[in-house]
Design a protein around this motif. Structure first.
Motif, mmCIF file in Angstrom:
data_model
loop_
_atom_site.group_PDB
_atom_site.id
_atom_site.type_symbol
_atom_site.label_atom_id
_atom_site.label_comp_id
_atom_site.label_asym_id
_atom_site.label_seq_id
_atom_site.Cartn_x
_atom_site.Cartn_y
_atom_site.Cartn_z
ATOM 1 N N LYS A 6 0.826 -1.209 0.000
ATOM 2 C CA LYS A 6 0.000 0.000 0.000
ATOM 3 C C LYS A 6 0.865 1.265 0.000
ATOM 4 C CE LYS A 6 -4.090 -1.965 0.045
ATOM 5 N NZ LYS A 6 -5.032 -1.810 -1.084
ATOM 6 N N PHE A 7 1.999 1.231 0.732
ATOM 7 C CA PHE A 7 2.961 2.339 0.664
ATOM 8 C C PHE A 7 3.418 2.514 -0.784
ATOM 9 C CE2 PHE A 7 3.080 2.632 5.108
ATOM 10 C CZ PHE A 7 4.094 3.455 5.576
ATOM 11 N N ALA A 8 3.755 1.409 -1.438
ATOM 12 C CA ALA A 8 4.233 1.469 -2.818
ATOM 13 C C ALA A 8 3.181 2.077 -3.738
ATOM 14 C CB ALA A 8 4.621 0.077 -3.301
ATOM 15 N N ALA A 9 1.933 1.641 -3.576
ATOM 16 C CA ALA A 9 0.864 2.191 -4.400
ATOM 17 C C ALA A 9 0.717 3.687 -4.181
ATOM 18 C CB ALA A 9 -0.454 1.469 -4.103
ATOM 19 N N GLU A 10 0.737 4.107 -2.927
ATOM 20 C CA GLU A 10 0.585 5.536 -2.641
ATOM 21 C C GLU A 10 1.764 6.337 -3.189
ATOM 22 O OE1 GLU A 10 -0.931 7.249 0.721
ATOM 23 O OE2 GLU A 10 -2.709 5.969 0.745
ATOM 24 N N GLY A 11 2.978 5.822 -3.026
ATOM 25 C CA GLY A 11 4.138 6.528 -3.547
ATOM 26 C C GLY A 11 4.111 6.636 -5.058
ATOM 27 N N TYR A 12 3.735 5.554 -5.712
ATOM 28 C CA TYR A 12 3.666 5.559 -7.173
ATOM 29 C C TYR A 12 2.607 6.554 -7.655
ATOM 30 C CZ TYR A 12 4.293 3.655 -11.852
ATOM 31 O OH TYR A 12 4.604 3.508 -13.184
ATOM 32 N N LEU A 13 1.436 6.501 -7.040
ATOM 33 C CA LEU A 13 0.332 7.344 -7.500
ATOM 34 C C LEU A 13 0.551 8.813 -7.147
ATOM 35 C CD1 LEU A 13 -2.498 4.856 -6.590
ATOM 36 C CD2 LEU A 13 -1.806 5.507 -8.907
ATOM 37 N N GLU A 14 1.172 9.072 -5.998
ATOM 38 C CA GLU A 14 1.486 10.454 -5.643
ATOM 39 C C GLU A 14 2.480 11.042 -6.646
ATOM 40 O OE1 GLU A 14 1.989 12.771 -1.488
ATOM 41 O OE2 GLU A 14 3.351 11.069 -1.766
ATOM 42 N N SER A 15 3.401 10.207 -7.115
ATOM 43 C CA SER A 15 4.360 10.646 -8.117
ATOM 44 C C SER A 15 3.713 10.788 -9.495
ATOM 45 C CB SER A 15 5.519 9.651 -8.198
ATOM 46 O OG SER A 15 6.136 9.485 -6.946
ATOM 47 N N LEU A 16 2.778 9.885 -9.810
ATOM 48 C CA LEU A 16 2.092 9.915 -11.100
ATOM 49 C C LEU A 16 1.114 11.078 -11.213
ATOM 50 C CD1 LEU A 16 1.310 8.516 -13.825
ATOM 51 C CD2 LEU A 16 -0.365 7.187 -12.504
ATOM 52 N N ALA A 17 0.518 11.479 -10.093
ATOM 53 C CA ALA A 17 -0.583 12.438 -10.133
ATOM 54 C C ALA A 17 -0.276 13.711 -10.925
ATOM 55 C CB ALA A 17 -1.039 12.780 -8.714
ATOM 56 N N PRO A 18 0.846 14.407 -10.689
ATOM 57 C CA PRO A 18 1.082 15.626 -11.465
ATOM 58 C C PRO A 18 1.349 15.358 -12.941
ATOM 59 C CG PRO A 18 2.967 15.145 -10.054
ATOM 60 C CD PRO A 18 1.881 14.202 -9.661
ATOM 61 N N VAL A 19 1.936 14.191 -13.239
ATOM 62 C CA VAL A 19 2.172 13.830 -14.635
ATOM 63 C C VAL A 19 0.839 13.574 -15.334
ATOM 64 C CG1 VAL A 19 3.338 12.204 -16.170
ATOM 65 C CG2 VAL A 19 4.394 12.841 -13.990
ATOM 66 N N ALA A 20 -0.031 12.806 -14.678
ATOM 67 C CA ALA A 20 -1.356 12.532 -15.246
ATOM 68 C C ALA A 20 -2.167 13.818 -15.390
ATOM 69 C CB ALA A 20 -2.099 11.528 -14.367
ATOM 70 N N ALA A 21 -2.046 14.707 -14.409
ATOM 71 C CA ALA A 21 -2.791 15.972 -14.473
ATOM 72 C C ALA A 21 -2.387 16.800 -15.685
ATOM 73 C CB ALA A 21 -2.573 16.761 -13.190
ATOM 74 N N SER A 22 -1.126 16.656 -16.112
ATOM 75 C CA SER A 22 -0.659 17.431 -17.269
ATOM 76 C C SER A 22 -1.348 17.024 -18.559
ATOM 77 C CB SER A 22 0.863 17.286 -17.414
ATOM 78 O OG SER A 22 1.215 16.008 -17.932
ATOM 79 N N VAL A 23 -1.979 15.829 -18.563
ATOM 80 C CA VAL A 23 -2.736 15.391 -19.735
ATOM 81 C C VAL A 23 -4.221 15.265 -19.405
ATOM 82 C CG1 VAL A 23 -0.784 14.272 -20.867
ATOM 83 C CG2 VAL A 23 -2.179 12.957 -19.236
ATOM 84 N N GLY A 24 -4.644 15.906 -18.319
ATOM 85 C CA GLY A 24 -6.064 16.007 -18.016
ATOM 86 C C GLY A 24 -6.671 14.897 -17.198
ATOM 87 N N VAL A 25 -5.842 14.046 -16.580
ATOM 88 C CA VAL A 25 -6.353 12.926 -15.778
ATOM 89 C C VAL A 25 -6.068 13.196 -14.303
ATOM 90 C CG1 VAL A 25 -6.230 10.454 -15.320
ATOM 91 C CG2 VAL A 25 -5.976 11.308 -17.667
#
Length: 274
Positions: A151-170
């Motif tokens: 669960k730590f891994a999932a949160e770390g991955y998604l927290e890192s992904l979030a700004p990248v995904a936001a740059s394409v509208g997700v």
């Protein structure tokens, strides 16, 4: 405007089932997925009782071929709820590394498989990814080493992904329940005789199980968590991190304000004090 579509994993029981019904009640087209569709009876009954329709699909989140087959033919997707997960209790000296890998496959890599498949569709719709993690994705807990690591891994991955995904509208967010009264707990499968088999860790495990029984006496209902997730599907703004109860908020706040880790160690150490 066409009806929005959400794909939800792990819908045969618990939070996933409740989320699927709540989302359908909210007007979403729901693709309710599970590893074994023969176990869809409870979901279908709940949907019928609620007066809603949903589509059940087979999906094993740990199998890329299953993920590809499930996504085949989906031409529009507005949201994904990564809910499928597997509980696990154990400690390093008494379990194999392969067992730990198995927990990671479901709770971490499963999230990646599904999210990766969904992202092209979500970019097209300006959609969102919601992943059910846990307060165990913020605070490491005794005898939950593999589960919390995943669960730590999932949160770390998604927290890192979030700004990248936001740059394409997700939009990307995580949902952190505390104790929830669902089949997830019983599926962990720890029998009382596990204490006798725990050797030098027996007293610590006994203390932990006693504390856990107390914690789950006041557990949230799956339906309450499912309603909150369904509301997040329609929220104008999606926070990255959402706890589902006051207890969960207080527990995660302890860690998020604990710069040197001493407060968490003091708390969780008390759970296994002999």
């Amino acid at each position: 405007m066409s009806t929005k579509t959400v794909l939800i994993t792990g819908t045969s029981s618990g939070i996933g089932l409740a989320t699927a019904v709540a989302a359908a009640r909210g007007g979403w087209r729901v693709l309710a997925t599970m590893r074994d569709t023969a176990k869809a009876g409870a979901l279908r009954a709940a949907a019928e009782q609620a007066g809603v329709e949903l589509e059940v699909r087979e999906l094993d989140v740990t199998d890329p071929a299953s993920v590809a087959a499930c996504f085949a033919g989906i031409d529009r997707l507005d949201a994904v709820v990564n809910n499928a997960g597997a509980g696990h209790l154990g400690t390093l000296e008494q379990e194999s590394v392969d067992e730990v890998r198995g927990v990671m496959e479901v709770n971490f890599y499963g999230v990646l498989h599904v999210t990766k498949a969904a992202l092209p569709l979500l970019r097209a719709s300006g959609g969102r990814v919601l992943t059910v993690t846990s307060v165990g994705g913020v605070v490491g807990q005794p005898f939950n080493e593999a589960y919390c690591a995943a669960k730590f891994a999932a949160e770390g991955y998604l927290e890192s992904l979030a700004p990248v995904a936001a740059s394409v509208g997700v939009a990307v967010g995580v949902v952190e329940p505390g104790a929830v009264a669902s089949e997830f707990v019983s599926n962990v499968g720890v029998a009382e005789d596990a204490v006798a088999e725990a050797g030098p860790y027996g007293k610590a495990l006994e203390a932990y199980l006693a504390r856990t029984r107390t914690a789950f006496a006041g557990a949230q209902k799956s339906e309450e968590v499912g309603e909150q997730i369904a509301q997040l599907l329609d929220a104008a703004e999606l926070p990255f991190r959402v706890q589902t109860s006051d207890v969960a908020r207080a527990f995660t706040a302890l860690k998020l304000a604990d710069a040197d880790g001493s407060a968490v160690q003091k708390l969780t150490g008390s759970w296994v004090a002999q």
